[in-house]
Scaffold this motif. Structure first.
Motif, PDB file in Angstrom:
ATOM      1  N   TYR A  63      33.757  95.037  88.347  1.00  0.00           N
ATOM      2  CA  TYR A  63      33.518  94.062  87.301  1.00  0.00           C
ATOM      3  C   TYR A  63      34.597  92.992  87.401  1.00  0.00           C
ATOM      4  CZ  TYR A  63      30.254  97.428  85.320  1.00  0.00           C
ATOM      5  OH  TYR A  63      29.196  98.284  85.141  1.00  0.00           O
ATOM      6  N   LEU A  64      34.176  91.748  87.534  1.00  0.00           N
ATOM      7  CA  LEU A  64      35.121  90.640  87.675  1.00  0.00           C
ATOM      8  C   LEU A  64      35.083  89.775  86.423  1.00  0.00           C
ATOM      9  CD1 LEU A  64      35.952  88.446  90.684  1.00  0.00           C
ATOM     10  CD2 LEU A  64      35.292  87.325  88.550  1.00  0.00           C
ATOM     11  N   PHE A  65      36.258  89.546  85.856  1.00  0.00           N
ATOM     12  CA  PHE A  65      36.450  88.691  84.691  1.00  0.00           C
ATOM     13  C   PHE A  65      37.227  87.456  85.144  1.00  0.00           C
ATOM     14  CE2 PHE A  65      35.921  92.983  83.372  1.00  0.00           C
ATOM     15  CZ  PHE A  65      35.278  92.963  82.152  1.00  0.00           C
ATOM     16  N   LYS A  66      36.881  86.315  84.600  1.00  0.00           N
ATOM     17  CA  LYS A  66      37.612  85.102  84.982  1.00  0.00           C
ATOM     18  C   LYS A  66      37.699  84.160  83.787  1.00  0.00           C
ATOM     19  CE  LYS A  66      33.703  82.336  86.720  1.00  0.00           C
ATOM     20  NZ  LYS A  66      33.250  81.493  87.835  1.00  0.00           N
ATOM     21  N   GLY A  67      38.646  83.217  83.891  1.00  0.00           N
ATOM     22  CA  GLY A  67      38.753  82.208  82.867  1.00  0.00           C
ATOM     23  C   GLY A  67      37.516  81.325  82.857  1.00  0.00           C
ATOM     24  N   GLY A  68      37.128  80.877  81.672  1.00  0.00           N
ATOM     25  CA  GLY A  68      35.950  80.040  81.551  1.00  0.00           C
ATOM     26  C   GLY A  68      35.366  80.155  80.160  1.00  0.00           C
ATOM     27  N   PRO A  69      34.211  79.510  79.924  1.00  0.00           N
ATOM     28  CA  PRO A  69      33.624  79.541  78.580  1.00  0.00           C
ATOM     29  C   PRO A  69      33.406  80.966  78.077  1.00  0.00           C
ATOM     30  CG  PRO A  69      32.522  77.910  79.947  1.00  0.00           C
ATOM     31  CD  PRO A  69      33.432  78.684  80.848  1.00  0.00           C
ATOM     32  N   HIS A  70      34.174  81.354  77.066  1.00  0.00           N
ATOM     33  CA  HIS A  70      34.048  82.634  76.375  1.00  0.00           C
ATOM     34  C   HIS A  70      34.336  83.846  77.272  1.00  0.00           C
ATOM     35  CE1 HIS A  70      31.036  80.010  73.966  1.00  0.00           C
ATOM     36  NE2 HIS A  70      32.282  79.822  73.541  1.00  0.00           N
ATOM     37  N   VAL A  71      35.002  83.615  78.399  1.00  0.00           N
ATOM     38  CA  VAL A  71      35.422  84.650  79.373  1.00  0.00           C
ATOM     39  C   VAL A  71      34.197  85.333  80.001  1.00  0.00           C
ATOM     40  CG1 VAL A  71      36.935  86.604  79.853  1.00  0.00           C
ATOM     41  CG2 VAL A  71      37.466  85.078  77.934  1.00  0.00           C
ATOM     42  N   PRO A  72      33.617  84.700  80.997  1.00  0.00           N
ATOM     43  CA  PRO A  72      32.471  85.302  81.671  1.00  0.00           C
ATOM     44  C   PRO A  72      32.890  86.495  82.533  1.00  0.00           C
ATOM     45  CG  PRO A  72      33.125  83.285  82.776  1.00  0.00           C
ATOM     46  CD  PRO A  72      33.967  83.382  81.538  1.00  0.00           C
ATOM     47  N   PHE A  73      31.965  87.465  82.689  1.00  0.00           N
ATOM     48  CA  PHE A  73      32.247  88.558  83.616  1.00  0.00           C
ATOM     49  C   PHE A  73      30.999  88.923  84.416  1.00  0.00           C
ATOM     50  CE2 PHE A  73      30.992  90.802  79.786  1.00  0.00           C
ATOM     51  CZ  PHE A  73      30.390  91.993  80.189  1.00  0.00           C
ATOM     52  N   PHE A  74      31.243  89.494  85.598  1.00  0.00           N
ATOM     53  CA  PHE A  74      30.230  89.703  86.616  1.00  0.00           C
ATOM     54  C   PHE A  74      30.320  91.128  87.158  1.00  0.00           C
ATOM     55  CE2 PHE A  74      31.589  85.388  86.344  1.00  0.00           C
ATOM     56  CZ  PHE A  74      30.473  84.579  86.553  1.00  0.00           C
ATOM     57  N   LYS A  75      29.267  91.548  87.830  1.00  0.00           N
ATOM     58  CA  LYS A  75      29.207  92.908  88.373  1.00  0.00           C
ATOM     59  C   LYS A  75      28.744  92.872  89.821  1.00  0.00           C
ATOM     60  CE  LYS A  75      26.958  97.413  87.527  1.00  0.00           C
ATOM     61  NZ  LYS A  75      25.988  98.138  86.650  1.00  0.00           N
ATOM     62  N   THR A  88      29.481  87.479  78.562  1.00  0.00           N
ATOM     63  CA  THR A  88      30.814  86.968  78.250  1.00  0.00           C
ATOM     64  C   THR A  88      31.508  87.942  77.300  1.00  0.00           C
ATOM     65  OG1 THR A  88      29.992  85.672  76.379  1.00  0.00           O
ATOM     66  CG2 THR A  88      30.122  84.557  78.516  1.00  0.00           C
ATOM     67  N   VAL A  89      32.826  87.914  77.345  1.00  0.00           N
ATOM     68  CA  VAL A  89      33.600  88.782  76.454  1.00  0.00           C
ATOM     69  C   VAL A  89      33.472  88.312  75.011  1.00  0.00           C
ATOM     70  CG1 VAL A  89      35.942  89.518  75.859  1.00  0.00           C
ATOM     71  CG2 VAL A  89      35.206  89.497  78.260  1.00  0.00           C
ATOM     72  N   LEU A  90      33.553  87.013  74.808  1.00  0.00           N
ATOM     73  CA  LEU A  90      33.478  86.459  73.455  1.00  0.00           C
ATOM     74  C   LEU A  90      32.089  85.864  73.206  1.00  0.00           C
ATOM     75  CD1 LEU A  90      36.952  84.645  73.301  1.00  0.00           C
ATOM     76  CD2 LEU A  90      36.399  86.999  72.652  1.00  0.00           C
ATOM     77  N   ASP A  91      31.567  86.061  72.007  1.00  0.00           N
ATOM     78  CA  ASP A  91      30.270  85.489  71.646  1.00  0.00           C
ATOM     79  C   ASP A  91      30.357  83.985  71.398  1.00  0.00           C
ATOM     80  OD1 ASP A  91      28.988  87.902  71.831  1.00  0.00           O
ATOM     81  OD2 ASP A  91      29.184  88.376  69.714  1.00  0.00           O
ATOM     82  N   GLY A  92      31.535  83.549  71.028  1.00  0.00           N
ATOM     83  CA  GLY A  92      31.767  82.131  70.750  1.00  0.00           C
ATOM     84  C   GLY A  92      33.240  81.845  70.935  1.00  0.00           C
ATOM     85  N   ASP A  93      33.751  80.874  70.207  1.00  0.00           N
ATOM     86  CA  ASP A  93      35.168  80.559  70.291  1.00  0.00           C
ATOM     87  C   ASP A  93      36.007  81.733  69.789  1.00  0.00           C
ATOM     88  OD1 ASP A  93      34.274  78.138  71.122  1.00  0.00           O
ATOM     89  OD2 ASP A  93      34.974  77.003  69.376  1.00  0.00           O
ATOM     90  N   SER A  94      37.202  81.862  70.354  1.00  0.00           N
ATOM     91  CA  SER A  94      38.124  82.899  69.903  1.00  0.00           C
ATOM     92  C   SER A  94      38.428  82.736  68.417  1.00  0.00           C
ATOM     93  CB  SER A  94      39.429  82.826  70.695  1.00  0.00           C
ATOM     94  OG  SER A  94      40.428  83.632  70.106  1.00  0.00           O
ATOM     95  N   VAL A  95      38.697  83.836  67.758  1.00  0.00           N
ATOM     96  CA  VAL A  95      39.083  83.775  66.344  1.00  0.00           C
ATOM     97  C   VAL A  95      40.484  83.210  66.179  1.00  0.00           C
ATOM     98  CG1 VAL A  95      37.572  85.697  65.717  1.00  0.00           C
ATOM     99  CG2 VAL A  95      39.964  86.161  66.348  1.00  0.00           C
ATOM    100  N   ILE A  96      41.220  83.046  67.293  1.00  0.00           N
ATOM    101  CA  ILE A  96      42.553  82.444  67.249  1.00  0.00           C
ATOM    102  C   ILE A  96      42.383  80.928  67.286  1.00  0.00           C
ATOM    103  CG2 ILE A  96      44.835  82.371  68.329  1.00  0.00           C
ATOM    104  CD1 ILE A  96      43.979  84.934  69.869  1.00  0.00           C
ATOM    105  N   HIS A  97      42.876  80.229  66.276  1.00  0.00           N
ATOM    106  CA  HIS A  97      42.706  78.783  66.190  1.00  0.00           C
ATOM    107  C   HIS A  97      43.851  78.094  66.932  1.00  0.00           C
ATOM    108  CE1 HIS A  97      39.262  78.558  63.398  1.00  0.00           C
ATOM    109  NE2 HIS A  97      39.697  79.769  63.056  1.00  0.00           N
ATOM    110  N   MET A  98      43.714  78.089  68.258  1.00  0.00           N
ATOM    111  CA  MET A  98      44.776  77.535  69.085  1.00  0.00           C
ATOM    112  C   MET A  98      44.215  77.170  70.455  1.00  0.00           C
ATOM    113  SD  MET A  98      48.354  79.344  70.237  1.00  0.00           S
ATOM    114  CE  MET A  98      49.076  79.194  68.603  1.00  0.00           C
ATOM    115  N   GLY A  99      44.689  76.055  70.994  1.00  0.00           N
ATOM    116  CA  GLY A  99      44.451  75.732  72.391  1.00  0.00           C
ATOM    117  C   GLY A  99      42.992  75.757  72.812  1.00  0.00           C
ATOM    118  N   ASN A 100      42.772  76.295  73.986  1.00  0.00           N
ATOM    119  CA  ASN A 100      41.448  76.294  74.605  1.00  0.00           C
ATOM    120  C   ASN A 100      40.620  77.482  74.117  1.00  0.00           C
ATOM    121  OD1 ASN A 100      43.337  77.982  75.910  1.00  0.00           O
ATOM    122  ND2 ASN A 100      42.089  78.094  77.737  1.00  0.00           N
TER     123      ASN A 100
END
Length: 386
Positions: A63-75, A88-100
């Motif tokens: 399983y490969l995870f990489k930076g990108g929209p909502h942290v995509p991952f592949f198999k 993706t790991v996240l359904d939407g924006d992170s709950v942390i209100h910071m940065g990217n």
């Protein structure tokens, strides 16, 4: 049947794959910026664009995870793909209100007792206002993950006034467990005071004693204004813990290239203790600017490899070093970064990369030198075309 007259052409094409182009035959202008050494092997192709890749081997698959929209991952069932996007790991924006917060960086995902933990980074390029968050799931089938928010902040946010968060940069998280005690640690850091380590709470969702954390520094460049060490990873092999990191300039090559050798390279030090201190092959402390180069730009084709990880082998399978790199014939943006990997061997306890492939069968890895693989391929082709 195909004509035997094609056989010489086939052999010629195959030989061109086996025999590397001598450095002396490369465009001489390449050597001004791109290292043309042939002392390092070319990457095995991951066949996926990825910046700061992270690979988890689980239940017969990668399983490969990489930076990108909502942290995509592949198999995939093989490190060279094909890779299928799972979600993706996240359904939407992170709950942390910071940065990217819509495009987190540099994820690291681990599995513990049936739960998967993904540590991700929020920041902006050139900023120390950063956070490392964590999300969890119990399945890797694309179902929703739970975003638990920030573990640490630097520059701004809860806890950022606590040392060492007052001087460090909360990006590029990685994970290691002490083989002796079972205690787990988070490694992180970048140009601001380089790379550090923090003990994790038992739930792996927070750091231990956040008001007075038992932090140790792993790497440092003491006498330079710019301290380009980041992207840490830690692995274990035969009694040693290895502190890996990327050294040099990672990005922004469209604005100009650094002096040759000042781009990303992959470096390492080792220690018998998970908390260090770590030294390189010349016995120089990583806290004093040390670090043995294991992989770097080569052949005038591979540029700025970094964003590393290590897949642990066992008694019958080798360790694997994987990373992103830029192909000088393609481009130099983050989006141009490709997944590459090499087999790791050890000599006197020091890792080095070798030319070879790994064949996978339901996740079981078997090392074959490339020359062996290509010889078998040649005989197969000879049979087919005869």
């Amino acid at each position: 049947m195909y004509s035997r007259g094609l056989l010489p052409l086939l052999l010629s094409a195959l030989i061109s794959l086996v025999v590397a182009t001598p450095v002396s035959h490369l465009d001489p202008t390449l050597s001004r910026v791109f290292d043309t050494t042939d002392k390092l092997p070319l990457p095995n192709q991951g066949n996926l664009r990825a910046h700061d890749p992270n690979i988890l081997q689980y239940n017969g698959s990668f399983y490969l995870f990489k930076g990108g929209p909502h942290v995509p991952f592949f198999k995939a069932t093989d490190l060279s793909g094909p890779w299928t996007k799972i979600g993706t790991v996240l359904d939407g924006d992170s709950v942390i209100h910071m940065g990217n917060r819509s495009r987190p960086w540099a994820p690291t995902t681990i599995e513990r007792d049936g739960t998967f933990y993904c540590y991700y980074t929020l920041s902006w390029s050139g900023s120390r206002t950063s956070a490392i968050g964590v999300a969890t799931t119990t399945t890797l089938d694309g179902s929703p993950w739970t975003d638990h928010g920030a573990m640490i902040h630097t520059g701004h946010g809860p806890g950022s006034q606590v040392w060492p968060f007052t001087i460090t940069n909360a990006i590029d998280a990685s994970f290691i467990t002490d083989n002796s005690t079972g205690k787990s640690y988070l490694n992180y850091g970048s140009f601001w005071h380089d790379i550090w380590q923090l003990p994790l709470s038992d739930d792996l969702l927070s750091i231990e004693n956040p008001k007075d954390p038992d932090a140790v520094q792993l790497t440092f460049i003491p006498h330079e204004k710019i301290k380009p060490e980041e992207g840490s990873w830690m692995s274990y092999h035969d009694g040693y813990y290895y502190a890996w990191f990327s050294h040099g300039q990672c990005c922004r090559f469209n604005e100009g290239f650094p002096a040759r050798g000042m781009e990303y390279s992959i470096r390492v030090g080792r220690s018998r203790n998970v908390r260090g201190p770590f030294v390189d092959k010349e016995n120089q402390l990583l806290l004093d600017g040390g670090g043995t180069i294991v992989y770097a730009s080569n052949h005038g084709k591979v540029y700025a490899p970094g964003g590393i990880g290590v897949l642990a082998g066992n008694d019958t399978t080798p360790d694997i070093l994987y990373y992103h790199y830029l192909n000088t014939s393609i481009g130099f943006t983050d989006a141009d970064a490709h997944l590459g990997w090499n087999v790791l061997k050890h000599s006197d306890g020091w890792p080095f990369v070798v030319d070879g492939i790994v064949s996978t069968d339901s996740g079981a890895m078997e090392y074959l030198p490339n020359c062996f693989y290509l010889t078998m391929l040649m005989f197969s082709w000879l049979y087919i075309w005869s």
